[in-house]
Scaffold this motif. Structure first.
Motif: not given
Length: 190
Positions: A65, A55, A135, A62, A114, A152
């Motif tokens: 991560g 990320g 990703p 984002d 992620d 996730k």
């Protein structure tokens, strides 16, 4: 948010793994079950274990991560962690970092971590699944598939007309809460 119906499919022998933890409807027992499952996966491995937290620190949604990676490193997580707020792993350096991991470790077991966009009722959920994650999929930025397993965190809803806007308009509180829960689950797994 709407009540989220828990989904849990765990069949370790046939390599089917799908476990969802929802902040809205899951319990402490569910969190411990996910930690136990991760512990089993890590103990079964004879290879080096790597957590690749993907990320960017330049997009709120984002950043999930990198926040997970930072929290793990701050707590001296015993496995290898790549991707933090200070040194994020993102679209521009992902291939290089994957090459570095494969040079440094022989046949590592990689857990990809992620952010993910989903339906509105899924926001705040964490999905643990076997197989790689891709990703950038939601924003049509296809990057190399990553991981033997992946986690996730669903940070926001997917707006099909503007997925990047969905990521960039994500509440930081949602991301931080998901990152704290994920790092807690991972730390309990050791």
């Amino acid at each position: 948010m709407f009540p989220f119906k828990k989904r849990k499919t765990v069949t370790m022998h046939n390599s089917t793994l799908y476990f969802t933890y929802s902040a809205e409807s899951s319990t402490e027992e569910d969190m411990n079950e996910m930690s136990s499952l991760l512990r089993t996966l890590c103990k079964a491995s004879k290879s080096d274990i790597v957590f690749l937290c993907i990320g960017s620190d330049r997009s709120t949604g984002d950043s999930y991560g990198p926040f997970v990676g930072t929290m793990l490193k701050e707590q001296n997580f015993p496995f290898h962690v790549f991707g933090t707020i200070a040194e994020p792993v993102h679209a521009l350096n992902l291939k290089t970092v994957l090459e570095e991991i494969h040079l440094q470790f022989k046949n590592p077991i990689i857990f990809g971590v992620d952010a993910c966009l989903g339906d509105g009722h899924q926001i705040g959920s964490i999905i643990l699944k076997d197989g790689p994650l891709t990703p950038g999929y939601a924003i049509n930025n296809m990057l190399p598939a990553v991981g033997n397993y992946h986690l996730k965190g669903i940070v926001n809803y997917l707006d099909p007309d503007s997925p990047i806007k969905s990521l960039n308009s994500t509440r930081l509180d949602t991301v931080m809460s998901l990152a704290k829960t994920t790092s807690t689950i991972l730390l309990r797994s050791i």
